[in-house]
Enzyme design. Sequence first.
Site, PDB file in Angstrom:
ATOM      1  N   ALA A  36       0.856  -1.173   0.000  1.00 24.93           N
ATOM      2  CA  ALA A  36       0.000   0.000   0.000  1.00 24.93           C
ATOM      3  C   ALA A  36       0.899   1.232   0.000  1.00 24.93           C
ATOM      4  O   ALA A  36       2.044   1.168   0.449  1.00 24.93           O
ATOM      5  CB  ALA A  36      -0.881  -0.021   1.240  1.00 24.93           C
ATOM      6  N   GLY A  77       0.557  -5.042   0.866  1.00 23.54           N
ATOM      7  CA  GLY A  77      -0.624  -5.084  -0.007  1.00 23.54           C
ATOM      8  C   GLY A  77      -0.325  -5.720  -1.361  1.00 23.54           C
ATOM      9  O   GLY A  77      -1.233  -6.243  -2.018  1.00 23.54           O
ATOM     10  N   GLU A 106      -0.600  -9.342  -0.803  1.00 17.92           N
ATOM     11  CA  GLU A 106      -2.014  -9.622  -0.533  1.00 17.92           C
ATOM     12  C   GLU A 106      -2.849  -9.541  -1.810  1.00 17.92           C
ATOM     13  O   GLU A 106      -3.770 -10.334  -2.017  1.00 17.92           O
ATOM     14  CB  GLU A 106      -2.524  -8.631   0.525  1.00 17.92           C
ATOM     15  CG  GLU A 106      -1.825  -8.851   1.865  1.00 17.92           C
ATOM     16  CD  GLU A 106      -2.041  -7.713   2.846  1.00 17.92           C
ATOM     17  OE1 GLU A 106      -1.682  -6.561   2.518  1.00 17.92           O
ATOM     18  OE2 GLU A 106      -2.584  -7.952   3.930  1.00 17.92           O
ATOM     19  N   GLU A 154       4.569  -5.098   7.095  1.00 18.18           N
ATOM     20  CA  GLU A 154       3.815  -4.025   7.750  1.00 18.18           C
ATOM     21  C   GLU A 154       4.245  -3.816   9.192  1.00 18.18           C
ATOM     22  O   GLU A 154       4.155  -2.722   9.734  1.00 18.18           O
ATOM     23  CB  GLU A 154       2.299  -4.333   7.706  1.00 18.18           C
ATOM     24  CG  GLU A 154       1.673  -4.262   6.326  1.00 18.18           C
ATOM     25  CD  GLU A 154       1.683  -5.581   5.573  1.00 18.18           C
ATOM     26  OE1 GLU A 154       2.504  -6.474   5.896  1.00 18.18           O
ATOM     27  OE2 GLU A 154       0.862  -5.712   4.641  1.00 18.18           O
TER      28      GLU A 154
HETATM   29  N1  CAA Z   1       4.616   3.220  -0.656  1.00  6.77           N
HETATM   30  C1  CAA Z   1       5.022   4.368  -1.211  1.00  6.77           C
HETATM   31  N2  CAA Z   1       6.177   4.510  -1.877  1.00  6.77           N
HETATM   32  C2  CAA Z   1       6.957   3.423  -1.976  1.00  6.77           C
HETATM   33  C3  CAA Z   1       6.606   2.180  -1.419  1.00  6.77           C
HETATM   34  C4  CAA Z   1       5.367   2.101  -0.735  1.00  6.77           C
HETATM   35  N3  CAA Z   1       4.907   0.957  -0.205  1.00  6.77           N
HETATM   36  N4  CAA Z   1       7.587   1.289  -1.661  1.00  6.77           N
HETATM   37  C5  CAA Z   1       8.529   1.955  -2.371  1.00  6.77           C
HETATM   38  N5  CAA Z   1       8.153   3.236  -2.554  1.00  6.77           N
HETATM   39  C6  CAA Z   1       8.876   4.293  -3.244  1.00  6.77           C
HETATM   40  C7  CAA Z   1      10.059   4.788  -2.418  1.00  6.77           C
HETATM   41  O1  CAA Z   1       9.612   5.746  -1.465  1.00  6.77           O
HETATM   42  C8  CAA Z   1      10.929   5.387  -3.474  1.00  6.77           C
HETATM   43  O2  CAA Z   1      10.416   6.631  -3.865  1.00  6.77           O
HETATM   44  P1  CAA Z   1      11.351   7.981  -3.729  1.00  6.77           P
HETATM   45  O3  CAA Z   1      12.456   7.712  -4.727  1.00  6.77           O
HETATM   46  O4  CAA Z   1      10.430   9.064  -4.143  1.00  6.77           O
HETATM   47  O5  CAA Z   1      11.826   8.024  -2.331  1.00  6.77           O
HETATM   48  C9  CAA Z   1      10.715   4.454  -4.675  1.00  6.77           C
HETATM   49  O6  CAA Z   1       9.470   3.773  -4.435  1.00  6.77           O
HETATM   50  C10 CAA Z   1      11.795   3.397  -4.823  1.00  6.77           C
HETATM   51  O7  CAA Z   1      11.895   2.706  -3.569  1.00  6.77           O
HETATM   52  P2  CAA Z   1      13.289   2.481  -2.807  1.00  6.77           P
HETATM   53  O8  CAA Z   1      14.226   3.620  -3.074  1.00  6.77           O
HETATM   54  O9  CAA Z   1      12.979   2.200  -1.375  1.00  6.77           O
HETATM   55  O10 CAA Z   1      13.812   1.174  -3.576  1.00  6.77           O
HETATM   56  P3  CAA Z   1      14.776   0.047  -3.000  1.00  6.77           P
HETATM   57  O11 CAA Z   1      15.113  -0.801  -4.173  1.00  6.77           O
HETATM   58  O12 CAA Z   1      15.893   0.647  -2.207  1.00  6.77           O
HETATM   59  O13 CAA Z   1      13.886  -0.814  -1.961  1.00  6.77           O
HETATM   60  C11 CAA Z   1      11.874  -1.958  -1.241  1.00  6.77           C
HETATM   61  C12 CAA Z   1      12.776  -1.537  -2.425  1.00  6.77           C
HETATM   62  C13 CAA Z   1      12.624  -2.973  -0.358  1.00  6.77           C
HETATM   63  C14 CAA Z   1      10.633  -2.603  -1.837  1.00  6.77           C
HETATM   64  C15 CAA Z   1      11.523  -0.714  -0.394  1.00  6.77           C
HETATM   65  O14 CAA Z   1      11.034   0.295  -1.266  1.00  6.77           O
HETATM   66  C16 CAA Z   1      10.482  -0.953   0.654  1.00  6.77           C
HETATM   67  O15 CAA Z   1      10.774  -1.511   1.713  1.00  6.77           O
HETATM   68  N6  CAA Z   1       9.195  -0.528   0.405  1.00  6.77           N
HETATM   69  C17 CAA Z   1       8.134  -0.595   1.373  1.00  6.77           C
HETATM   70  C18 CAA Z   1       7.605  -2.017   1.514  1.00  6.77           C
HETATM   71  C19 CAA Z   1       6.503  -2.057   2.561  1.00  6.77           C
HETATM   72  O16 CAA Z   1       6.729  -1.759   3.731  1.00  6.77           O
HETATM   73  N7  CAA Z   1       5.281  -2.461   2.139  1.00  6.77           N
HETATM   74  C20 CAA Z   1       4.142  -2.549   3.027  1.00  6.77           C
HETATM   75  C21 CAA Z   1       3.288  -1.316   2.887  1.00  6.77           C
HETATM   76  S1  CAA Z   1       1.965  -1.255   4.068  1.00  6.77           S
HETATM   77  C22 CAA Z   1       0.751  -2.232   3.449  1.00  6.77           C
HETATM   78  O17 CAA Z   1       0.864  -2.777   2.372  1.00  6.77           O
HETATM   79  C23 CAA Z   1      -0.490  -2.357   4.298  1.00  6.77           C
HETATM   80  C24 CAA Z   1      -1.464  -3.415   3.849  1.00  6.77           C
HETATM   81  O18 CAA Z   1      -1.361  -4.571   4.211  1.00  6.77           O
HETATM   82  C25 CAA Z   1      -2.596  -3.072   3.009  1.00  6.77           C
END
Ligand code: CAA
Length: 258
Positions: free
Chosen positions: A65, A109, A112, A132
Amino acid sequence: MAYETIIVEIEDEVALIRLNRPEALNALNATLLDELSAALTEADRNDKVRCIVLTGSEKAFAAGADIKEMAQKSFVDAYGGDLFGPQIDTISRIRKPIIAAVSGYALGGGCELAMACDFIIAAENAKFGQPEINLGVIAGIGGTQRLTRFVGKSKAMDMNLTGRFMDAAEAERSGLVSRVVPTPKLVSEALSAARKIAEKSQISVMAAKESVNRSYETTLREGLLFERRAFQSMFATEDQKEGMAAFLEKREAQFRDR
Ligand code: CAA
């Protein structure tokens, strides 16, 4: 219909839907989820579509998400607005088969959403996770429920409590994905599986999907009864006559969805 965050192509009776927010690793924001629900509903109604493939980019199916969009939400926003509820319910009500073709990250998400599809084909570089917990929340659209049914309690707990990622080989071993294919071949393999499904009688495809899904909702006895009645009802179709006649006459069946 023109979309901002997804790309839809229809060819050979298969709708290929690509999540397309590369700047955010396909993070699921409200626009994307609304557009995806609309595209899936449209594909479900479209007579020219018999199977759907949902994919992302090579780097990310979806990284979860959209954290930027969620970060400032209050409880009232989340609960009052039923955050993610309507869209995920729409997706789980689609009657045509949906294959998730997952390359790269399928996190939160994203994992999921893949699990809400009918089955997952993974690329060798796929990584699944429910991170999460690292954000001070928990999974909200199936990560504690569907994942537990797919991989069992121990692995689901491990993933949800530690936030660790599962690679494609582990995902296949644990029953989360149906098969793993070389990364560059992911979409073509998924489309080829979809075309195979598209050749079948759509009535039996829908009944098979409904019947497998019923196994997650009910007791074994009720599920077996549901399956048996659905099987027996197939004898009312022309496609059953055609399918069995074609086998006996050693020719390809020509199904007409009747
Ligand atoms: N939401 C918003 N933006 C996101 C994102 C997310 N879930 N995941 C990645 N991005 C964005 C980053 O902010 C970044 O944007 P900026 O350049 O503007 O900062 C861009 O995508 C590239 O990401 P990274 O620089 O972090 O790329 P990376 O290769 O270094 O890492 C990754 C990749 C490991 C996937 C890392 O991006 C990450 O950990 N993302 C979050 C994963 C996460 O926590 N997901 C769960 C979300 S909560 C949820 O989903 C709730 C639910 O159950 C419904």
